[in-house]
Design a protein around this motif. Structure first.
Motif, PDB file in Angstrom:
ATOM      1  N   ASP A  23       0.103  -4.536  20.277  1.00 40.67           N
ATOM      2  CA  ASP A  23      -0.558  -5.030  19.081  1.00 40.67           C
ATOM      3  C   ASP A  23       0.246  -5.512  18.076  1.00 40.67           C
ATOM      4  O   ASP A  23       0.353  -6.617  17.295  1.00 40.67           O
ATOM      5  N   LEU A  24       1.509  -4.817  17.885  1.00 46.83           N
ATOM      6  CA  LEU A  24       2.585  -5.204  16.737  1.00 46.83           C
ATOM      7  C   LEU A  24       2.951  -6.613  17.120  1.00 46.83           C
ATOM      8  O   LEU A  24       3.302  -7.380  16.283  1.00 46.83           O
ATOM      9  N   VAL A  25       3.120  -6.936  18.359  1.00 43.41           N
ATOM     10  CA  VAL A  25       3.557  -8.168  19.104  1.00 43.41           C
ATOM     11  C   VAL A  25       2.327  -9.312  18.860  1.00 43.41           C
ATOM     12  O   VAL A  25       2.521 -10.506  18.621  1.00 43.41           O
ATOM     13  N   MET A  52      -3.847  -4.010   9.828  1.00 44.50           N
ATOM     14  CA  MET A  52      -5.218  -3.572  10.471  1.00 44.50           C
ATOM     15  C   MET A  52      -5.025  -2.849  11.799  1.00 44.50           C
ATOM     16  O   MET A  52      -5.754  -1.719  12.249  1.00 44.50           O
ATOM     17  N   ALA A  53      -4.435  -3.689  12.643  1.00 49.18           N
ATOM     18  CA  ALA A  53      -4.335  -3.080  14.223  1.00 49.18           C
ATOM     19  C   ALA A  53      -3.500  -1.843  14.133  1.00 49.18           C
ATOM     20  O   ALA A  53      -3.885  -0.945  14.701  1.00 49.18           O
ATOM     21  N   LEU A  54      -2.485  -2.067  13.402  1.00 51.66           N
ATOM     22  CA  LEU A  54      -1.693  -0.843  13.526  1.00 51.66           C
ATOM     23  C   LEU A  54      -2.049   0.546  13.030  1.00 51.66           C
ATOM     24  O   LEU A  54      -1.871   1.606  13.669  1.00 51.66           O
ATOM     25  N   CYS A 111      13.430  -6.159   1.263  1.00 50.45           N
ATOM     26  CA  CYS A 111      11.983  -6.464   0.558  1.00 50.45           C
ATOM     27  C   CYS A 111      11.110  -5.337   0.067  1.00 50.45           C
ATOM     28  O   CYS A 111      11.402  -4.274   0.809  1.00 50.45           O
ATOM     29  N   LEU A 112      10.647  -5.409  -0.811  1.00 54.42           N
ATOM     30  CA  LEU A 112       9.863  -4.330  -1.239  1.00 54.42           C
ATOM     31  C   LEU A 112       8.071  -4.716  -1.104  1.00 54.42           C
ATOM     32  O   LEU A 112       7.822  -5.712  -1.358  1.00 54.42           O
ATOM     33  N   ILE A 113       7.280  -3.942  -0.374  1.00 57.20           N
ATOM     34  CA  ILE A 113       6.060  -4.002  -0.098  1.00 57.20           C
ATOM     35  C   ILE A 113       5.219  -2.806   0.352  1.00 57.20           C
ATOM     36  O   ILE A 113       5.607  -1.951   0.871  1.00 57.20           O
ATOM     37  N   GLY A 114       4.061  -2.805  -0.092  1.00 58.40           N
ATOM     38  CA  GLY A 114       3.187  -1.734   0.347  1.00 58.40           C
ATOM     39  C   GLY A 114       1.848  -2.183   1.029  1.00 58.40           C
ATOM     40  O   GLY A 114       1.322  -3.057   0.664  1.00 58.40           O
ATOM     41  N   THR A 115       1.241  -1.354   1.625  1.00 59.62           N
ATOM     42  CA  THR A 115      -0.145  -1.686   2.478  1.00 59.62           C
ATOM     43  C   THR A 115      -1.067  -0.288   2.267  1.00 59.62           C
ATOM     44  O   THR A 115      -0.476   0.892   2.177  1.00 59.62           O
ATOM     45  N   ILE A 116      -2.153  -0.619   2.079  1.00 60.97           N
ATOM     46  CA  ILE A 116      -3.149   0.513   1.813  1.00 60.97           C
ATOM     47  C   ILE A 116      -4.390  -0.095   2.683  1.00 60.97           C
ATOM     48  O   ILE A 116      -4.849  -1.151   2.751  1.00 60.97           O
ATOM     49  N   ALA A 117      -4.409   1.127   3.749  1.00 60.85           N
ATOM     50  CA  ALA A 117      -5.480   0.821   4.601  1.00 60.85           C
ATOM     51  C   ALA A 117      -6.824   1.734   4.633  1.00 60.85           C
ATOM     52  O   ALA A 117      -6.632   2.817   4.307  1.00 60.85           O
ATOM     53  N   ALA A 118      -7.981   1.382   4.858  1.00 67.67           N
ATOM     54  CA  ALA A 118      -9.139   2.002   4.972  1.00 67.67           C
ATOM     55  C   ALA A 118     -10.158   1.331   5.594  1.00 67.67           C
ATOM     56  O   ALA A 118     -10.261   0.379   5.909  1.00 67.67           O
TER      57      ALA A 118
END
Ligand SMILES: Cc1ncc(COP(=O)(O)O)c(C=O)c1O
Length: 388
Positions: A10-12, A68-70, A212-219
Motif C-alpha cells: 500500500d505504501l507504494v 488512510m491505507a497506512l 519538513c513538518l507535517i501531522g496526520t490525523i486519522a479516524a
C-alpha cells in the motif's frame, strides 16, 4: 473478491496518479490559493475535491489516500505539524467546563498547550499514569470529553494498553486519541485496537529526511472526523503542497527505512545495555522493558528511537560524551535518515508519576548509517567521558 494488499505494498501503490495518457510517477506539488471553476454549477456544487488552496489540492488528497491505507482509516486530515495535529484533535473535544485526561508521558509541548492554552479557557486537565490501562476509568468524570494517549510515551517509552483503555472510553462515549508517531502506522495501528483517533507526526519517519513538518490525523467515525475538520478549518490550518509532496515521497520508502532503523536501534540498544556507564536501556522491543509483553502483543516492530540512563549525572562527563560524538547529531526531532542523541530531563515534566530515577536520561535515534560506525562513535564518546 479484491485481495487486500500488505501495508508495505500500500505504501507504494496508494495515492498514485492514474491516467491513460503518459504521466509522471509522483503526484507533483500542486501549489494554489485560487482554484478556478469553469461553470456556475461546478462553483456551487456540494462536493468538490478541492476549492481553495487552504483546504489542499490534489497533492494533499493523494497523500491523504496513502495515509488512510497506512492507518486503515476512513478519514485523514493534514495539519501543519505533528504538534498542531495533536492539539487540533484535543481542542475539538475540550470545551470550557470539560475535563480531559492526558498521559503523563505526552510529548512535552502538548502539555504546554494543555496548561498554557486549554486550562486558561476553562478546561480541566488530569495527567494520568501511562500504565493505568483500564484503571483510567477511575479518573473519568461526567464531563470528561477526551483521553489522550501516546504509545510508547515521549522520553520514557511506556507502552499503553490501548485495547483496555478503548473499552472504557467506548463504554463512556469518550473519544480516545493516540499519538502514534513512534509506530508511524506501519508498526502500530491504534484504530484497529479500538482507539478513535490516531495522530502521527509525519515530520518523523513518514517524511523521513528531516526537511519538513507535517501531522496526520486519522479516524473512522464520520462525526469525530467532521468535528476535528471543522476546528482546523475555522482556525485556518494550512499545509504547503511542497511539504505534502516531501512527506508523500518519504512515505514510499517508509517500510525499507524502518527495517534499517529497527535493526540499527536494536543493535545499539543491546550494545549500550552491556556498557558499564549505562544503568538501563529503555527500548520496548527489549525483554528488559517493563511493557515488553504489551509491545509484543500490539506492535509489529520497532523503530530507531529509544532511551538510556547513564549512571553519572556529572555535567563535565555528560558534556564530554556529547561533544565527542561525530555521527550522532545533537538536535530535536527524530525519524530522519541521521542518528541523533540528546540529553533529556523527564523529571521536568512528569506530575502523575514523578520521575525519580538517578542518572542522566539520554534519547537516541538510530539512523541509517552502518551500525558498526555508530557503535565506534559511541565507544569514542564513552572514552572521552572517562577522561573528563
Ligand atoms: C511523540 C511526538 N509527537 C508529536 C511531535 C510533534 O511533531 P512536530 O515536530 O511535527 O510538531 C513530536 C516531535 O518531536 C513527538 O516526538
Amino acid at each position: 473478491m479484491s485481495k487486500k494488499n500488505s501495508p508495505r505494498t500500500d505504501l507504494v501503490a496508494t495515492g498514485r496518479m492514474k491516467s491513460d495518457q503518459p504521466h509522471v510517477v509522483p503526484v507533483p506539488p500542486e501549489r494554489a490559493s485560487t482554484v478556478l471553476f469553469p461553470t456556475y454549477d461546478q462553483f456551487t456544487a456540494k462536493t468538490r475535491p478541492f476549492f481553495y488552496g487552504r483546504f489542499g489540492t490534489s497533492t494533499h488528497r493523494a497523500f491523504e489516500q496513502a495515509v488512510m491505507a497506512l492507518e486503515n482509516a476512513e478519514h485523514v486530515l493534514l495539519a501543519s505539524s505533528g504538534l498542531a495535529a495533536v492539539n487540533y484533535a484535543l481542542l475539538s473535544f475540550a470545551l470550557p467546563g470539560t475535563h480531559i485526561l492526558v498521559t503523563d508521558s505526552a510529548y512535552d509541548p502538548v502539555r504546554y498547550f494543555c496548561d498554557g492554552y486549554l486550562a486558561k479557557r476553562g478546561v480541566e486537565i488530569t495527567y494520568y499514569d501511562p500504565r493505568l490501562g483500564s484503571d483510567v476509568e477511575k479518573l473519568c468524570r461526567e464531563n470528561t470529553t477526551a483521553i489522550l494517549a501516546e504509545s510508547p510515551g515521549s522520553l520514557t517509552f511506556e507502552v499503553q494498553d490501548i485495547p483496555a483503555m478503548a473499552k472504557i472510553a467506548r463504554a463512556r462515549n469518550i473519544p480516545l486519541l493516540v499519538d502514534n508517531s513512534w509506530g508511524s502506522g506501519l508498526l502500530y495501528r491504534p484504530l484497529e485496537l479500538g482507539a478513535d483517533v490516531s495522530i502521527i507526526a509525519a515530520t518523523k519517519y513518514i517524511a523521513g529526511h528531516a526537511d519538513c513538518l507535517i501531522g496526520t490525523i486519522a479516524a473512522n467515525d464520520d462525526e469525530i472526523a467532521q468535528k476535528i475538520n471543522t476546528s482546523m478549518r475555522l482556525i485556518g490550518n494550512n499545509v504547503s503542497a511542497d511539504d505534502v509532496y516531501l512527506a508523500h515521497r518519504g512515505l514510499r520508502t517508509l517500510a525499507a527505512r524502518l527495517d534499517v532503523h529497527e535493526a540499527n536501534g536494536l543493535k545499539l540498544a543491546n550494545w549500550l545495555a552491556t556498557r558499564p556507564e549505562v544503568s538501563r536501556v529503555i527500548h520496548p522491543a527489549l525483554p528488559s522493558h517493563p511493557d515488553h509483553a504489551l509491545w509484543q502483543r500490539d506492535f509489529s516492530g520497532s523503530c530507531g528511537l529509544f532511551g538510556a540512563i547513564f549512571k553519572t549525572e556529572e555535567r563535565a562527563k555528560i558534556r564530554a560524551f556529547f561533544d565527542a560524538l561525530d555521527h550522532f547529531g545533537m538536535g530535536y526531532s527524530w525519524g530522519g535518515f541521521e542518528s541523533l542523541a540528546i540529553p533529556t530531563w523527564p523529571q521536568k515534566h512528569r506530575t502523575a508519576v514523578p520521575w525519580q530515577e538517578a542518572g542522566q536520561a539520554v534519547r537516541f535515534h538510530a539512523g541509517l548509517e552502518d551500525a558498526d560506525d555508530l557503535i565506534a562513535d559511541l565507544q569514542t564518546a564513552f572514552a572521552a567521558m572517562a577522561k573528563a
